[in-house]
Design a protein around this motif. Structure first.
Motif, mmCIF file in Angstrom:
data_model
loop_
_atom_site.group_PDB
_atom_site.id
_atom_site.type_symbol
_atom_site.label_atom_id
_atom_site.label_comp_id
_atom_site.label_asym_id
_atom_site.label_seq_id
_atom_site.Cartn_x
_atom_site.Cartn_y
_atom_site.Cartn_z
ATOM 1 N N ARG A 148 0.843 -1.194 0.000
ATOM 2 C CA ARG A 148 0.000 0.000 0.000
ATOM 3 C C ARG A 148 0.878 1.244 0.000
ATOM 4 N N PHE A 149 0.476 2.206 -0.775
ATOM 5 C CA PHE A 149 1.218 3.474 -0.804
ATOM 6 C C PHE A 149 1.078 4.131 0.559
ATOM 7 N N PRO A 150 2.187 4.393 1.262
ATOM 8 C CA PRO A 150 2.094 4.840 2.657
ATOM 9 C C PRO A 150 1.784 6.316 2.852
ATOM 10 N N LEU A 151 1.580 7.058 1.788
ATOM 11 C CA LEU A 151 1.340 8.491 1.924
ATOM 12 C C LEU A 151 -0.128 8.817 1.645
ATOM 13 N N LYS A 152 -0.728 9.645 2.501
ATOM 14 C CA LYS A 152 -2.098 10.098 2.325
ATOM 15 C C LYS A 152 -2.117 11.611 2.103
ATOM 16 N N GLY A 153 -3.218 12.074 1.545
ATOM 17 C CA GLY A 153 -3.333 13.508 1.272
ATOM 18 C C GLY A 153 -3.256 14.358 2.516
ATOM 19 N N HIS A 167 -2.748 23.544 0.521
ATOM 20 C CA HIS A 167 -4.211 23.571 0.606
ATOM 21 C C HIS A 167 -4.801 22.353 -0.126
ATOM 22 N N ALA A 168 -5.842 21.790 0.490
ATOM 23 C CA ALA A 168 -6.508 20.632 -0.116
ATOM 24 C C ALA A 168 -7.025 21.004 -1.502
ATOM 25 N N GLY A 169 -6.877 20.073 -2.436
ATOM 26 C CA GLY A 169 -7.348 20.326 -3.791
ATOM 27 C C GLY A 169 -6.418 19.706 -4.813
ATOM 28 N N PRO A 170 -6.424 20.226 -6.050
ATOM 29 C CA PRO A 170 -5.636 19.639 -7.140
ATOM 30 C C PRO A 170 -4.142 19.544 -6.847
ATOM 31 N N GLU A 171 -3.607 20.521 -6.108
ATOM 32 C CA GLU A 171 -2.169 20.499 -5.842
ATOM 33 C C GLU A 171 -1.786 19.304 -4.969
ATOM 34 N N VAL A 172 -2.632 18.964 -4.013
ATOM 35 C CA VAL A 172 -2.389 17.791 -3.178
ATOM 36 C C VAL A 172 -2.392 16.528 -4.028
ATOM 37 N N ALA A 173 -3.382 16.440 -4.923
ATOM 38 C CA ALA A 173 -3.475 15.268 -5.802
ATOM 39 C C ALA A 173 -2.253 15.172 -6.702
ATOM 40 N N ARG A 174 -1.760 16.326 -7.196
ATOM 41 C CA ARG A 174 -0.594 16.314 -8.082
ATOM 42 C C ARG A 174 0.641 15.813 -7.337
ATOM 43 N N ILE A 175 0.805 16.285 -6.108
ATOM 44 C CA ILE A 175 1.976 15.871 -5.325
ATOM 45 C C ILE A 175 1.889 14.387 -4.978
ATOM 46 N N LEU A 176 0.705 13.931 -4.619
ATOM 47 C CA LEU A 176 0.519 12.496 -4.348
ATOM 48 C C LEU A 176 0.947 11.653 -5.542
ATOM 49 N N ARG A 177 0.484 12.056 -6.738
ATOM 50 C CA ARG A 177 0.841 11.301 -7.946
ATOM 51 C C ARG A 177 2.342 11.323 -8.190
ATOM 52 N N GLN A 178 2.939 12.488 -7.989
ATOM 53 C CA GLN A 178 4.375 12.630 -8.231
ATOM 54 C C GLN A 178 5.177 11.710 -7.300
ATOM 55 N N VAL A 179 4.830 11.751 -6.015
ATOM 56 C CA VAL A 179 5.563 10.928 -5.054
ATOM 57 C C VAL A 179 5.305 9.450 -5.308
ATOM 58 N N ASP A 220 9.531 15.404 0.751
ATOM 59 C CA ASP A 220 10.330 16.620 0.962
ATOM 60 C C ASP A 220 10.835 17.168 -0.368
ATOM 61 N N GLU A 221 11.328 16.282 -1.211
ATOM 62 C CA GLU A 221 11.859 16.704 -2.508
ATOM 63 C C GLU A 221 10.753 17.275 -3.386
ATOM 64 N N ALA A 222 9.573 16.666 -3.347
ATOM 65 C CA ALA A 222 8.452 17.153 -4.152
ATOM 66 C C ALA A 222 8.009 18.530 -3.703
ATOM 67 N N LEU A 223 7.997 18.752 -2.381
ATOM 68 C CA LEU A 223 7.564 20.045 -1.849
ATOM 69 C C LEU A 223 8.583 21.143 -2.077
ATOM 70 N N SER A 224 9.829 20.749 -2.192
ATOM 71 C CA SER A 224 10.872 21.759 -2.379
ATOM 72 C C SER A 224 11.110 22.094 -3.848
ATOM 73 N N SER A 225 10.560 21.316 -4.719
ATOM 74 C CA SER A 225 10.776 21.554 -6.163
ATOM 75 C C SER A 225 9.680 22.459 -6.685
ATOM 76 N N PRO A 226 9.998 23.346 -7.618
ATOM 77 C CA PRO A 226 8.999 24.263 -8.186
ATOM 78 C C PRO A 226 7.972 23.508 -9.028
ATOM 79 N N GLY A 227 6.734 23.991 -9.058
ATOM 80 C CA GLY A 227 5.680 23.428 -9.908
ATOM 81 C C GLY A 227 5.226 22.105 -9.424
#
Length: 394
Positions: free
Chosen positions: A341-346, A355-367, A387-394
């Motif tokens: 199971r993917f251990p990360l939740k929104g 903020h909850a919304g599309p950006e959370v979903a994008r980061i989840l997919r990226q990670v 951490d790397e996803a949050l520190s990277s632009p876009g």
């Protein structure tokens, strides 16, 4: 040819002895084992179903079973069949019959007391073998014993006449040929199947689908499917099929030690087109689960074998196994593997100030994509990926 049925586990069943005692207590020859159980025992293959033929009328069968305390279910009473419910498995008891009329799909029958007459209405010689339940002596009216020994599947009497009685016998012929036959096949049978193949279009799709699935479940039906195509039979029931695709899958299954699977083999016959697969499944009246599985298999891609575990994570183990086998790939990487199971939740991302919304979903997919690419590392590594996803632009 005189023969005796070899003793087998099923012939020693106490509940079958009780059934015989109930129907023929005076040993008058009122009942005999018939069909698949006799044929399969002689061919030394596992026996699944046991059928009995009797000169007793259905009402007498029900009465005698009731008197012996055996539950009787009139499963096909109009055609003379009563199911005896026994402790180790049911037995269909059918009164001897003769055909009065046939229309290519159904038969109107009359009950008979003539064993030869009953045998003459059956499809193949190897299916018209009877065994006395007491002595195990075999009655063979049409040379079925010789045909079984020679691995020859042959219609009883005129092949075209037998097919016109029920066109499903064309598909039954090829199913039995795949299981019991050898090459060269019976020329009269093949000629009749080819000449009357168009009659298959009048059959219910359920009956056709059921026969195809049973055929594809045999250890190696590929030569039979190829012959069906050559004779114009396969095109009548499955025009989308390419039999040339089947041998590779069977070879892969064999190397992997995987049991034959009819639905996977049907997928191999079809082009990699999910919509077409769904159309075929609907036409053959498959269940929703079968339809979905066939469509997932038809969505196969050239890169399926690149990462077996990533494929299993996306599809589930069963569908991934299908896709890998269809690709001729090794299934060892997912054998005995538990999909993680993917251990990360929104919520964990929101807690980091997003903020909850599309950006959370994008980061989840990226990670998640990086987690899959790295081979499903532990939760600590997932935190670093976040951490790397949050520190990277876009």
């Amino acid at each position: 040819m005189t023969a005796t049925l070899p003793a087998a586990a099923w012939t020693a069943r106490a509940d079958l002895a009780a059934l015989v005692a109930a129907l023929d207590p005076m040993h008058e020859g009122l009942c005999r084992w018939v069909g698949g159980a006799v044929r399969d025992t002689l061919a030394d293959v596992p026996v699944k179903d046991i059928d009995m033929a009797t000169s007793l009328l259905p009402e007498a069968v029900i009465t005698r079973l009731a008197a012996a305390g055996i539950r009787a279910v009139p499963t096909g009473i109009a055609h003379g069949t009563v199911t005896a419910v026994l402790g180790d498995g049911p037995v269909e008891v059918t009164t001897l019959r003769r055909d009065i009329a046939t229309d290519g799909r159904h038969a109107t029958v009359a009950f008979s007391s003539d064993w030869h007459e009953d045998a003459a209405r059956r499809d193949f010689t190897i299916n018209a073998l009877y065994a006395d339940p007491t002595t195990l002596a075999i009655t063979d009216f049409f040379g079925g014993l010789d045909d079984l020994a020679a691995r020859r599947v042959r219609f009883i009497g005129d092949a075209q006449a037998r097919i016109r009685e029920d066109y499903l016998r064309i598909l039954r012929y090829f199913r039995f040929q795949a299981r019991f036959g050898a090459l060269p096949a019976d020329a009269e049978a093949e000629h009749a199947c080819a000449a009357l193949a168009a009659g298959l279009k009048g059959l219910s799709r359920e009956r056709v689908g059921w026969e195809l699935i049973r055929l594809l479940a045999h250890p190696d039906p590929a030569p039979t499917l190829a012959r069906m195509a050559d004779l114009g039979v396969l095109g009548q029931v499955l025009p989308e099929a390419d039999p040339a695709a089947l041998p590779a899958l069977i070879a892969t299954e064999t190397r992997a030690g995987v049991a034959p699977d009819a639905l996977r083999r049907l997928a191999a016959l079809l082009p990699p087109d999910p919509l077409l697969a769904e159309t075929v499944a609907a036409r053959l009246r498959f269940s929703a689960a079968q339809k979905k599985r066939l469509a997932v298999a038809a969505a196969r891609r050239p890169d399926d074998a690149d990462d077996a575990r990533a494929l299993a994570y996306r599809l589930g183990l069963a569908d991934a196994r299908d896709r890998l086998l269809l690709a001729g790939a090794d299934i060892a990487p997912i054998a005995g593997w538990t999909v993680p199971r993917f251990p990360l939740k929104g919520g964990a991302i929101v807690a980091r100030g997003i903020h909850a919304g599309p950006e959370v979903a994008r980061i989840l997919r990226q990670v998640e994509q990086r987690w899959i690419a790295e081979g499903f590392p532990d939760a600590r590594r997932v935190e670093h990926l976040l951490d790397e996803a949050l520190s990277s632009p876009g």
